[in-house]
Design an enzyme around this catalytic site. Structure first.
Site, PDB file in Angstrom:
ATOM      1  N   CYS A  70      58.117  34.372 -24.644  1.00  5.77           N
ATOM      2  CA  CYS A  70      58.658  33.780 -23.428  1.00  5.77           C
ATOM      3  C   CYS A  70      57.559  33.431 -22.425  1.00  5.77           C
ATOM      4  O   CYS A  70      56.716  32.587 -22.675  1.00  5.77           O
ATOM      5  CB  CYS A  70      59.722  34.710 -22.840  1.00  5.77           C
ATOM      6  SG  CYS A  70      60.834  33.945 -21.655  1.00  5.77           S
ATOM      7  N   HIS A  71      57.530  34.095 -21.261  1.00  5.20           N
ATOM      8  CA  HIS A  71      56.505  33.868 -20.240  1.00  5.20           C
ATOM      9  C   HIS A  71      55.267  34.749 -20.440  1.00  5.20           C
ATOM     10  O   HIS A  71      54.304  34.642 -19.687  1.00  5.20           O
ATOM     11  CB  HIS A  71      57.080  34.125 -18.844  1.00  5.20           C
ATOM     12  CG  HIS A  71      58.055  33.089 -18.380  1.00  5.20           C
ATOM     13  ND1 HIS A  71      59.369  33.063 -18.807  1.00  5.20           N
ATOM     14  CD2 HIS A  71      57.913  32.040 -17.538  1.00  5.20           C
ATOM     15  CE1 HIS A  71      59.994  32.049 -18.241  1.00  5.20           C
ATOM     16  NE2 HIS A  71      59.138  31.408 -17.468  1.00  5.20           N
TER      17      HIS A  71
END
Length: 188
Positions: A113-114
């Site tokens: 994800c991030h």
């Protein structure tokens, strides 16, 4: 997944408040089931709080405070996402140095994800093929990575995925990559 695949492997899970709960809990469960020993490492000293999609999630005990964590005590690193977590970690010099040490030593790293925001700060994104949450595409491209929109991407000692929906592909990719650290540790 075969149990004991990662027996004896020590995995650091580097997080700060606001990590996406499922992106830590599910990969950690898969690692533990494969025989690894997982430890939450954080700039927070006692508890770290998850983000659960749209609101605050559960609190988890910190196993090792970042100030006392030594990268050489671990065989691999997991960097969960969530927006708040990596955005804070990438501004924390000790967190960036901790993550960078894994790349410098050629140890495997998994990020979802991030989570790659922290990788960008280490300088290790340059020249790698990676994926992430789509909003990081420009950041990763600017850092010299080849960003692709795939569920899981393995490049050398790094495995990345886009989001929680990719966890069914991310976990096996992470286990396979981390299993290579078992042989490396045994040869040392």
């Amino acid at each position: 997944m075969t149990t004991e695949t990662l027996k004896g492997l020590k995995i650091a899970i580097l997080v700060e408040d606001g990590f996406e709960q499922v992106e830590m809990v599910e990969p950690r469960k898969a690692l533990d089931e494969a025989g690894a020993e997982t430890r939450i490492v954080s700039p927070k000293n006692e508890q770290v709080r998850a983000w659960n999609f749209t609101e605050w999630g559960d609190e988890f005990p910190v196993d090792v405070a970042l100030d006392h964590a030594q990268p050489q005590d671990f065989d691999a690193l997991l960097l969960p996402g969530g927006v708040l977590n990596p955005d804070t970690l990438r501004t924390e010099p000790n967190a960036v140095a901790f993550a960078k040490a894994f790349f410098d030593d050629g140890k495997p790293v998994a990020s979802i994800c991030h989570g790659p925001w922290t990788i960008i700060e280490t300088g290790a994104a340059h020249g790698r093929r990676m994926t992430s949450w789509p909003s990081l595409k420009t950041d990763l491209t600017n850092a010299g990575a080849d960003w692709v929109d795939q569920a899981v991407v393995v490049d050398q000692n790094l495995v990345t995925s886009r989001n929680p929906d990719d966890i069914p592909a991310f976990n096996p990719g992470m286990i396979e990559l981390f299993s290579n650290a078992c042989g490396r540790r045994d040869a040392a």
